[in-house]
Design a protein around this motif. Structure first.
Motif, PDB file in Angstrom:
ATOM      1  N   GLY A 232      16.841 -21.777  63.169  1.00 34.26           N
ATOM      2  CA  GLY A 232      16.555 -23.117  62.664  1.00 34.26           C
ATOM      3  C   GLY A 232      16.619 -23.280  61.169  1.00 34.26           C
ATOM      4  N   PHE A 233      17.193 -22.300  60.456  1.00 32.10           N
ATOM      5  CA  PHE A 233      17.264 -22.384  58.997  1.00 32.10           C
ATOM      6  C   PHE A 233      18.721 -22.628  58.595  1.00 32.10           C
ATOM      7  N   HIS A 234      19.002 -23.860  58.222  1.00 30.53           N
ATOM      8  CA  HIS A 234      20.363 -24.251  57.881  1.00 30.53           C
ATOM      9  C   HIS A 234      20.432 -24.497  56.367  1.00 30.53           C
ATOM     10  N   LEU A 235      20.776 -23.459  55.633  1.00 36.35           N
ATOM     11  CA  LEU A 235      20.856 -23.548  54.177  1.00 36.35           C
ATOM     12  C   LEU A 235      22.314 -23.479  53.760  1.00 36.35           C
ATOM     13  N   ASN A 236      22.702 -24.360  52.854  1.00 40.00           N
ATOM     14  CA  ASN A 236      24.052 -24.282  52.315  1.00 40.00           C
ATOM     15  C   ASN A 236      24.015 -23.544  50.980  1.00 40.00           C
ATOM     16  N   GLU A 237      25.160 -23.356  50.388  1.00 38.45           N
ATOM     17  CA  GLU A 237      25.253 -22.536  49.169  1.00 38.45           C
ATOM     18  C   GLU A 237      24.404 -23.096  48.034  1.00 38.45           C
ATOM     19  N   ASP A 238      24.325 -24.413  47.953  1.00 42.33           N
ATOM     20  CA  ASP A 238      23.550 -25.028  46.876  1.00 42.33           C
ATOM     21  C   ASP A 238      22.050 -24.806  47.043  1.00 42.33           C
ATOM     22  N   ASP A 239      21.610 -24.497  48.273  1.00 42.71           N
ATOM     23  CA  ASP A 239      20.190 -24.259  48.520  1.00 42.71           C
ATOM     24  C   ASP A 239      19.745 -22.877  48.039  1.00 42.71           C
TER      25      ASP A 239
END
Length: 390
Positions: A232-239
């Motif tokens: 459930g952890f959807h992090l993109n590069e900017d995060d």
């Protein structure tokens, strides 16, 4: 008309009841889906291993211990988010060192179980830094640990020490799983338990609760960080936090030098130098050679800026010597100069506010001068300063 009104009223009542039922079912469904999501999180479709050593998930006890740590980690989602963000900052270096040392990549997850990738992490047993070394073990593996420096908080130094320690433990136990357990509880403690229990398998040993859970904490970190979307952890590069970038400079210090001078020479501020060099404990660099990290790009022209700032500071020191008079203490002197007692102690390397006497000379960096002193008196006092900064 009467019947029409009653019909409309009946339709409204039915609509309200229907909506209430749907809402209740939706809430129940949400609660069920959350529970179901956690159940799905505990299912492993592929074999699990630590450093290529299989985890015996077919054993009920082992499966339960892993599920417990996975659920504990997922219940602290704020910690997990910070793991994921910090891993992007620090893992590239750890991964490179492990690869260069021909060691398993999985060892990087130990640092999550130890410190959550925080240089400031400490334990009640006196362990500190990224890899949570106690002082005796840290010193054994070449780290400087004293009142001025604590290299356990330096990612680069402590990672090299951790890898050397883990290699030694692997040689001793012949298993990375046992090596990890020994890293947590100490090699002597683990050897004693193995001898007393006649068991050489971590998963079958009865150990203290912290070590019983230790490898499973590492495995939980591996599962989540390897596949965050599943949990459930959807992090993109900017995060993610950017990888650490810096220049290295070497400074040979022949007198204690304020850290703020290093910061100014690096075109930055005190905090950033402390953040890049968490092993430096105090406000001054001690006498000797120092390898320091400064912001990326700041090395160009650093030496010249540093020499100019150091010269200015030395001139300021000569003008900032005060001779303690009879009956004075640090509190009264601090009040006269409009500075804090703590600042005077830091400037002069004083550990106790009671450790000054009449005739002592102190460095006091303040624009406020005692009114009763003439310029000549101040000059006489500053021609031969006797103190060294800490």
């Amino acid at each position: 008309m009467k019947y029409l009104y009653q019909l409309i009223r009946l339709i409204l009542i039915v609509t309200i009841i229907t909506n209430a039922v749907i809402t209740a079912e939706a809430q129940t469904g949400w609660q069920q889906s959350t529970g179901q999501w956690l159940m799905e999180a505990l299912k492993f479709k592929e074999p699990l291993a630590f450093c290529n050593e299989p985890v015996p998930l077919n054993e009920t006890d082992v499966k339960e211990r892993l599920e417990r740590e996975l659920l504990v980690s997922l219940s602290n989602s704020d910690d997990v988010i910070l793991w994921l963000k910090r891993a992007n900052r620090y893992f590239p270096h750890i991964e490179k060192v492990l690869k260069d040392s021909s060691l398993p990549d999985d060892l990087k997850y130990i640092v999550i179980a130890e410190s959550h990738l925080k240089s400031s992490a400490t334990s009640g047993k006196g362990a500190a830094g990224f890899w949570q070394f106690i002082e005796s073990t840290g010193s054994r593996y070449g780290m400087t640990i004293n009142k001025d420096t604590d290299e356990r908080r330096n990612l680069f130094t402590s990672t090299q020490a951790a890898i050397a320690f883990l290699k030694e433990l692997y040689t001793l136990f012949g298993s990375w799983t046992l090596a990890a357990a020994a890293y947590n509880m100490g090699e002597d403690g683990l050897r004693t338990e193995m001898l007393m229990q006649k068991v050489n398998n971590y998963y079958h040993l009865y150990l203290n609760q912290e070590t019983q859970r230790y490898v499973f904490k590492i495995l939980a970190a591996k599962l989540i960080i390897s596949n965050p979307e599943k949990y459930g952890f959807h992090l993109n590069e900017d995060d993610l936090y950017k990888p650490v970038q810096f220049d290295r400079v070497e400074i040979d210090v022949n007198q204690p030098v304020p850290l703020y001078i290093i910061a100014q020479a690096a075109n930055t501020y005190f905090k950033e130098i402390k953040d890049l060099n968490p092993h430096v404990k105090n406000y001054y660099l001690t006498i000797g050679k120092h390898n320091l990290f400064i912001p990326k790009g700041a090395a160009s022209g650093f030496s010249g800026r540093y020499e100019n700032l150091l010269k200015q500071w030395n001139n300021e020191k000569v003008k900032s010597v005060y001779t303690v008079k009879k009956g004075e203490n640090l509190s009264s002197i601090a009040k006269r100069f409009n500075v804090s007692v703590k600042a005077i102690m830091n400037w002069n390397g004083i550990s106790s506010a009671k450790s000054i006497s009449s005739g002592d000379k102190l460095f006091i960096f303040s624009d406020t001068k005692p009114k009763e002193e003439s310029n000549n008196a101040v000059k006489d006092e500053t021609e031969n300063p006797v103190l060294q900064l800490p």
